[in-house]
Design an enzyme around this catalytic site. Sequence first.
Site, PDB file in Angstrom:
ATOM      1  N   ALA A 152       0.832  -1.203   0.000  1.00  0.00           N
ATOM      2  CA  ALA A 152       0.000   0.000   0.000  1.00  0.00           C
ATOM      3  C   ALA A 152       0.862   1.245   0.000  1.00  0.00           C
ATOM      4  O   ALA A 152       1.874   1.315   0.709  1.00  0.00           O
ATOM      5  CB  ALA A 152      -0.921  -0.006   1.214  1.00  0.00           C
ATOM      6  N   GLY A 194       1.662  -5.712   1.252  1.00  0.00           N
ATOM      7  CA  GLY A 194       0.419  -5.929   0.532  1.00  0.00           C
ATOM      8  C   GLY A 194       0.613  -6.476  -0.865  1.00  0.00           C
ATOM      9  O   GLY A 194      -0.282  -7.133  -1.407  1.00  0.00           O
ATOM     10  N   GLU A 233       0.866 -10.140  -0.422  1.00  0.00           N
ATOM     11  CA  GLU A 233      -0.471 -10.645  -0.145  1.00  0.00           C
ATOM     12  C   GLU A 233      -1.316 -10.718  -1.409  1.00  0.00           C
ATOM     13  O   GLU A 233      -2.046 -11.695  -1.627  1.00  0.00           O
ATOM     14  CB  GLU A 233      -1.168  -9.772   0.893  1.00  0.00           C
ATOM     15  CG  GLU A 233      -2.551 -10.266   1.242  1.00  0.00           C
ATOM     16  CD  GLU A 233      -3.076  -9.676   2.531  1.00  0.00           C
ATOM     17  OE1 GLU A 233      -4.064 -10.209   3.045  1.00  0.00           O
ATOM     18  OE2 GLU A 233      -2.499  -8.682   3.004  1.00  0.00           O
ATOM     19  N   GLU A 285       6.543  -5.964   8.079  1.00  0.00           N
ATOM     20  CA  GLU A 285       5.863  -5.227   9.144  1.00  0.00           C
ATOM     21  C   GLU A 285       6.652  -5.149  10.445  1.00  0.00           C
ATOM     22  O   GLU A 285       6.819  -4.077  11.028  1.00  0.00           O
ATOM     23  CB  GLU A 285       4.470  -5.845   9.399  1.00  0.00           C
ATOM     24  CG  GLU A 285       3.394  -5.385   8.425  1.00  0.00           C
ATOM     25  CD  GLU A 285       3.396  -6.133   7.109  1.00  0.00           C
ATOM     26  OE1 GLU A 285       2.420  -6.020   6.359  1.00  0.00           O
ATOM     27  OE2 GLU A 285       4.398  -6.845   6.805  1.00  0.00           O
TER      28      GLU A 285
END
Length: 258
Positions: free
Chosen positions: A65, A109, A112, A132
């Site tokens: 993101a 992301g 993912e 993260e």
Amino acid sequence: MSSGILFETDGHVARVTLDRPKALNSIDPEMDQALFESWTEINTNPDIWVAVLGATGEKAFCAGANVSGGAEGDGRRMALGGGLTGVGGPMLTLRKPLVAAVQGYAIGGGFELAMCADIIVAADNAQFGIPETKVGIIGEAGIMHRAIRQLPHHIAMALILTGDRIDAAQAERYGLVNGVVPYEKLLETAMSWADRIASASPLAVQAAKDAVLSRAGWPLEVALATRYEPIEAYASSQDRHEGRAAFAEKRAAQWSGR
């Protein structure tokens, strides 16, 4: 289509391309909206039987993101990846098969989003990571839940706890990707997978995907006892009759998707 996404069709194959290479194809709200529109078109267009998700530029598939412009807090973000990941909003289920062509960085992301695909082809320069914990940012844990289901337990935990990455060769060894090819062959290989899928009965493929994924987390006896509406509907489809006729006549089936 909205900014940051290219959408095109080639026969029965839709190609969705992340197109912000200078930003490592990180996903901003406009791209999320464009991806939502892409998945919706793929789901509702009966002439699209399979989709390929790729990205522009050799350096990155997707760096996750885009938060540099405050997109996380501007109130406009839908679920990441246009709803495909289910992170940040309602999950959108893609009924058609999805092939991901991954090169360079697939992190956060972006990793993912790749794991949402049914088939993953990786370029030999691909790197997969969950950064993260390393950068001290923990939000919704969708990527972690997917990783622990798609990788061996201790490999996934190592990625989650350290923030380190694995390369394409490791991803193939752990069963995360279906194959590794030179970057120059990436799109060709992904399209070859799409063509192979599209050569099968599209309604049967969609029914199979629905059945497998809808009961993936359930006990086997529950999965076996479940009645699947797409499979039952397929029994009266034109394609089922065409498949039986083609088999009897020893010829290639001419699927209609109906």
